[in-house]
Structure formats: C-alpha cells, structure tokens
Design a protein around this motif. Structure first.
Motif, PDB file in Angstrom:
ATOM      1  N   ALA A 153       0.814  -1.213   0.000  1.00 44.25           N
ATOM      2  CA  ALA A 153       0.000   0.000   0.000  1.00 44.25           C
ATOM      3  C   ALA A 153       0.848   1.263   0.000  1.00 44.25           C
ATOM      4  O   ALA A 153       0.470   2.288  -0.566  1.00 44.25           O
ATOM      5  CB  ALA A 153      -0.921   0.002   1.217  1.00 44.25           C
ATOM      6  N   ILE A 154       2.009   1.205   0.623  1.00 44.94           N
ATOM      7  CA  ILE A 154       2.913   2.352   0.685  1.00 44.94           C
ATOM      8  C   ILE A 154       4.280   1.939   0.161  1.00 44.94           C
ATOM      9  O   ILE A 154       4.832   0.918   0.588  1.00 44.94           O
ATOM     10  CB  ILE A 154       3.050   2.880   2.135  1.00 44.94           C
ATOM     11  CG1 ILE A 154       1.703   3.382   2.647  1.00 44.94           C
ATOM     12  CG2 ILE A 154       4.084   4.002   2.210  1.00 44.94           C
ATOM     13  CD1 ILE A 154       1.741   3.842   4.087  1.00 44.94           C
ATOM     14  N   LYS A 155       4.794   2.725  -0.743  1.00 43.67           N
ATOM     15  CA  LYS A 155       6.149   2.502  -1.233  1.00 43.67           C
ATOM     16  C   LYS A 155       7.076   3.477  -0.526  1.00 43.67           C
ATOM     17  O   LYS A 155       6.996   4.686  -0.711  1.00 43.67           O
ATOM     18  CB  LYS A 155       6.220   2.711  -2.745  1.00 43.67           C
ATOM     19  CG  LYS A 155       7.607   2.414  -3.316  1.00 43.67           C
ATOM     20  CD  LYS A 155       7.624   2.603  -4.825  1.00 43.67           C
ATOM     21  CE  LYS A 155       9.000   2.288  -5.384  1.00 43.67           C
ATOM     22  NZ  LYS A 155       9.054   2.479  -6.858  1.00 43.67           N
ATOM     23  N   LEU A 156       7.921   2.939   0.314  1.00 41.76           N
ATOM     24  CA  LEU A 156       8.788   3.761   1.144  1.00 41.76           C
ATOM     25  C   LEU A 156      10.119   4.000   0.452  1.00 41.76           C
ATOM     26  O   LEU A 156      10.815   3.061   0.057  1.00 41.76           O
ATOM     27  CB  LEU A 156       9.027   3.082   2.502  1.00 41.76           C
ATOM     28  CG  LEU A 156       9.967   3.789   3.477  1.00 41.76           C
ATOM     29  CD1 LEU A 156       9.424   5.165   3.856  1.00 41.76           C
ATOM     30  CD2 LEU A 156      10.210   2.925   4.698  1.00 41.76           C
ATOM     31  N   ASN A 157      10.458   5.262   0.288  1.00 39.38           N
ATOM     32  CA  ASN A 157      11.762   5.652  -0.236  1.00 39.38           C
ATOM     33  C   ASN A 157      12.529   6.380   0.865  1.00 39.38           C
ATOM     34  O   ASN A 157      12.002   7.306   1.492  1.00 39.38           O
ATOM     35  CB  ASN A 157      11.620   6.569  -1.453  1.00 39.38           C
ATOM     36  CG  ASN A 157      10.985   5.862  -2.633  1.00 39.38           C
ATOM     37  OD1 ASN A 157      11.300   4.713  -2.907  1.00 39.38           O
ATOM     38  ND2 ASN A 157      10.081   6.534  -3.323  1.00 39.38           N
ATOM     39  N   VAL A 158      13.752   5.955   1.111  1.00 38.58           N
ATOM     40  CA  VAL A 158      14.581   6.559   2.156  1.00 38.58           C
ATOM     41  C   VAL A 158      15.803   7.180   1.506  1.00 38.58           C
ATOM     42  O   VAL A 158      16.538   6.508   0.775  1.00 38.58           O
ATOM     43  CB  VAL A 158      15.016   5.503   3.198  1.00 38.58           C
ATOM     44  CG1 VAL A 158      15.912   6.149   4.247  1.00 38.58           C
ATOM     45  CG2 VAL A 158      13.796   4.873   3.857  1.00 38.58           C
ATOM     46  N   GLU A 159      15.980   8.454   1.729  1.00 41.44           N
ATOM     47  CA  GLU A 159      17.156   9.159   1.224  1.00 41.44           C
ATOM     48  C   GLU A 159      18.086   9.451   2.400  1.00 41.44           C
ATOM     49  O   GLU A 159      17.742  10.208   3.304  1.00 41.44           O
ATOM     50  CB  GLU A 159      16.746  10.474   0.540  1.00 41.44           C
ATOM     51  CG  GLU A 159      15.922  10.273  -0.729  1.00 41.44           C
ATOM     52  CD  GLU A 159      15.628  11.596  -1.427  1.00 41.44           C
ATOM     53  OE1 GLU A 159      16.156  12.635  -0.955  1.00 41.44           O
ATOM     54  OE2 GLU A 159      14.883  11.579  -2.421  1.00 41.44           O
ATOM     55  N   ASP A 160      19.230   8.817   2.376  1.00 40.78           N
ATOM     56  CA  ASP A 160      20.204   8.963   3.457  1.00 40.78           C
ATOM     57  C   ASP A 160      21.027  10.225   3.226  1.00 40.78           C
ATOM     58  O   ASP A 160      21.771  10.324   2.246  1.00 40.78           O
ATOM     59  CB  ASP A 160      21.115   7.735   3.515  1.00 40.78           C
ATOM     60  CG  ASP A 160      21.981   7.729   4.767  1.00 40.78           C
ATOM     61  OD1 ASP A 160      21.885   8.692   5.554  1.00 40.78           O
ATOM     62  OD2 ASP A 160      22.754   6.770   4.950  1.00 40.78           O
ATOM     63  N   LYS A 161      20.890  11.211   4.114  1.00 41.40           N
ATOM     64  CA  LYS A 161      21.620  12.468   3.994  1.00 41.40           C
ATOM     65  C   LYS A 161      22.969  12.412   4.701  1.00 41.40           C
ATOM     66  O   LYS A 161      23.689  13.423   4.739  1.00 41.40           O
ATOM     67  CB  LYS A 161      20.783  13.606   4.584  1.00 41.40           C
ATOM     68  CG  LYS A 161      19.472  13.858   3.848  1.00 41.40           C
ATOM     69  CD  LYS A 161      18.638  14.906   4.545  1.00 41.40           C
ATOM     70  CE  LYS A 161      19.319  16.253   4.558  1.00 41.40           C
ATOM     71  NZ  LYS A 161      18.461  17.296   5.179  1.00 41.40           N
ATOM     72  N   ALA A 162      23.302  11.258   5.235  1.00 40.97           N
ATOM     73  CA  ALA A 162      24.572  11.139   5.950  1.00 40.97           C
ATOM     74  C   ALA A 162      25.740  11.277   4.983  1.00 40.97           C
ATOM     75  O   ALA A 162      25.739  10.703   3.887  1.00 40.97           O
ATOM     76  CB  ALA A 162      24.648   9.789   6.667  1.00 40.97           C
ATOM     77  N   THR A 163      26.723  12.029   5.395  1.00 42.08           N
ATOM     78  CA  THR A 163      27.947  12.201   4.619  1.00 42.08           C
ATOM     79  C   THR A 163      28.995  11.196   5.099  1.00 42.08           C
ATOM     80  O   THR A 163      28.855  10.628   6.200  1.00 42.08           O
ATOM     81  CB  THR A 163      28.484  13.626   4.772  1.00 42.08           C
ATOM     82  OG1 THR A 163      28.843  13.835   6.149  1.00 42.08           O
ATOM     83  CG2 THR A 163      27.433  14.654   4.356  1.00 42.08           C
ATOM     84  N   PRO A 164      30.041  10.963   4.315  1.00 42.66           N
ATOM     85  CA  PRO A 164      31.109  10.077   4.801  1.00 42.66           C
ATOM     86  C   PRO A 164      31.682  10.526   6.133  1.00 42.66           C
ATOM     87  O   PRO A 164      32.021   9.699   6.980  1.00 42.66           O
ATOM     88  CB  PRO A 164      32.150  10.154   3.681  1.00 42.66           C
ATOM     89  CG  PRO A 164      31.361  10.470   2.452  1.00 42.66           C
ATOM     90  CD  PRO A 164      30.255  11.360   2.914  1.00 42.66           C
TER      91      PRO A 164
END
Length: 378
Positions: A153-164
């Motif tokens: 029902a929900i398509k989850l997209n996760v954008e990781d803003k963590a830098t090296p």
C-alpha cells in the motif's frame, strides 16, 4: 607562577619519573586502548561484511528442499560438527502438502533466546525465513494473476543524507570516549602517590614544614598530575592516528582518520577535563587513610565520568545531562567529527562547570591540608 611552585612541580615530576613502573602503569591505557579499539573494529567489520556460515540442526530437511536451498544461499545450512549452533529448525510433516495447496506451512525455531551467543544467529535465521516467506507469497499472487505490488500500500523511499564524515563520526565517537577517559587513567597513579603515598612515607608533613603555603603545594600537585594526564591524552591521539589507518573502513563505505584538526580540538577540550580529573583524584586520595584505600575509592569515583562519557557517546542521556562536565565536551567533539556546527554554548557551559568543580575540589584540598587528621592519616 612563582619559583616555589615551579620548583615543586619539578620535584613532583622527578619523583614520578623515578618510579618507572608506576609511570608506565598509568600510560599503558593510553597506548593500549586505541589498539584494543582497532582490534574490536577489525572483528566488527569482518562480521558485518562477511558473516560466517551458520550451521544449525534442521529436522525433516527433505520435506522442504526449496527452503533448505534458500537458507543455504544465505549461509545457513545443516550442520553435524562441533561448530553447529544450538538452534533447531523443525519443518512440519505436512509442510510440502500445505505449500502445494497454497496454505501456510509451519516451521518452528527452537533455541534459547536468553543465550547472548545465540541471539544474533537466531535473528539471522528469522530474517531469512521472513524473506523466504515474502518471496513465496509474491509467487503465489503471480500464479493467481495478481500483481504482488497490490499488497504494498505504501512505497517507502529513504534518502540517506549522511555524509562520509558523519558516518565516520558515528564510529570515531565511540573511540573518542576512550580517548577522553585517558586523562583520568594516565594521571591516576601519580595522584595517589603524591597524596596518600607521600603521607604513608611521612614526606607530606615534611613538605608542609617548609616555608611554602598550602595553596602553592596544591597548585603544584594539580599541575603535575594534569601534565601526566595530558601526556596520556597525547599518546592516545598519536597511537590512534597511526592505528586507525590500518582498519579497513572502506569495507563500510567511508574512511576514519584522526587528523590534525581533531587532535587539536581534543587537546583544547580535554585540558579542562584533565584539570578536573587531577583535582578529583587528589582530593579523593587525600581523604583516604592509606594508599590502597585511595586506589579503591578512585576506582569507584571514576565510574561517574565513565557513565557520563557513555551517555554522550551513545546519545542515551537526557538533553540536560549533555551540559554537564565530560558529557558536554564529548558531545561537542562528536559534532565536530561529524562535520556539524560545534554547540559552543553547550561546550562553554560544560567546560565552565568542569573548571568550577576543579576549583571547588582545589579549595577543599587546601583546607584539608591544614588538618592534622588529613596530614597524618588519623
């Protein structure tokens, strides 16, 4: 600083240098802690990047060949040797029939979940079984002409803003706790020896008989212990700079380096902590009646900064605790490592509180040295 204080500082350092075993005992932590941390990181990275095969006992494996094959592709297989984990996977007798009918097929995992050595393996097995269940569920929907995506029902997209840098900061933040703790360990032996030790050798009373004020004696002892504490911190940073370069951080997708900026920041932030550590250890040692009693008391007292350091490193403390000594400095260091803005107000308040506690302990020592009970250990 007067010539008397400088002469007494020189005297304290010379006395400490003569007892090489005591000096080295205080500096063992400074050298050994970074090496132990590197060894721990080596093992951790090895487990995360290439987990060992998990051998378990599988009952009725012939009843579910596809499941057994799937688990084998995940490094989980039937084992019969000594390396077999005490985990049992029981496949029901009607497993194949229920799978053919499109019904729920039953499997049972039997293991002791309270056994710390098995917890990771149990979670790994359960996760693999859930993955297999999801794949079989999708195939059943496709066989019936139903798009499996209707179940999502929900398509989850996760954008990781963590830098090296921020990812590296998560790792180095744990190491920072051991670095800052070096100031407490490195000067501990000298603090005990120059207080309780001198009293047992009857040299403290002799020192007080000289034409020097108790304030000058207190300042000289605090300075000598602080110097040893900072030497321990410098050694920890130097060893860390070279040791961490050999850890395969690239396996985790980032790099960790103890650069010059971090080392300078650590020294600046660690200086007030070293002064407080010296005052705390000297005060406790003067209050103790013997050398061994001082060792016992300091061991207990050092649990407080360790808990504050852990609270800051693992970010498990309330926000108010992060304004306290040690935890506030560590939190600022972790933010610096991650490339974020340093919380200057928090760092200023925690550093001021650190120095205030050190001053209070120094005043307490100065007054205690005027008491015969403290000087002669009565």
């Amino acid at each position: 600083m007067s010539n008397k204080i400088i002469s007494m500082i020189r005297k304290e350092l010379i006395d400490a240098a003569r007892d090489k075993r005591s000096v080295m005992a205080g500096l063992y932590y400074a050298v050994g802690a970074p090496l132990l941390m590197c060894g721990m990181f080596f093992l951790l990275i090895g487990q995360l990047t290439s987990p060992e095969d998990l051998n378990i006992e599988i009952d009725n494996a012939k009843g579910a060949p596809d499941l057994v094959k799937f688990l084998s592709s995940r490094g989980i297989s039937q084992g019969d040797g000594e390396d077999t984990k005490d985990i049992q996977l029981v496949i029901s007798d009607d497993y194949a029939a229920n799978m053919a009918k499109g019904l729920s097929a039953e499997v049972t995992v039997i293991a002791d979940a309270s056994d710390e050595k098995l917890q990771i393996s149990i979670r790994r097995l359960e996760k693999s079984l859930q993955e297999y269940s999801g794949e079989m569920g999708s195939l059943r929907l496709i066989a019936r002409g139903i798009d499996p995506r209707v179940m999502q029902a929900i398509k989850l997209n996760v954008e990781d803003k963590a830098t090296p840098d921020s990812k590296a900061g998560m790792i180095l933040g744990l190491a920072t706790m051991t670095m800052i703790y070096a100031v407490f360990i490195s000067g501990m032996n000298l603090a005990i020896d120059t207080s309780a030790g001198e009293r047992e050798r009857n040299s403290l009373a002799l020192l007080l008989s000289h034409p020097v004020s108790t304030w000058e004696i207190v300042i000289a002892k605090i300075t000598a212990v602080t110097i040893f504490a900072m030497v321990g911190l410098v050694l920890t940073l130097i060893v860390s700079k070279f040791a961490y370069a050999f850890v395969p951080w690239q396996e985790l997708g980032f790099a960790v380096s103890v650069n010059t900026n971090f080392m300078l920041m650590m020294l600046i932030v660690g200086a007030p902590v070293a002064i407080m550590a010296a005052c705390l250890q000297l005060f406790v040692s003067f209050m103790a009646k013997s050398f061994k009693e001082a060792q016992s008391y300091i061991t207990i007292v050092l649990m407080v900064p360790m808990m504050l350091a852990m609270a800051a490193s693992y970010n498990i403390a309330p926000e108010t605790i992060q304004w306290l000594p040690v935890s506030g400095q560590l939190q600022a260091l972790i933010e610096f490592i991650k490339g974020r803005e340093i919380p200057m107000m928090q760092l200023t308040v925690s550093s001021a509180a650190t120095l205030a506690i050190a001053l209070g302990l120094a005043i307490g020592m100065q007054k205690s040295l005027k008491s015969e009970k403290i000087v002669f250990g009565l």
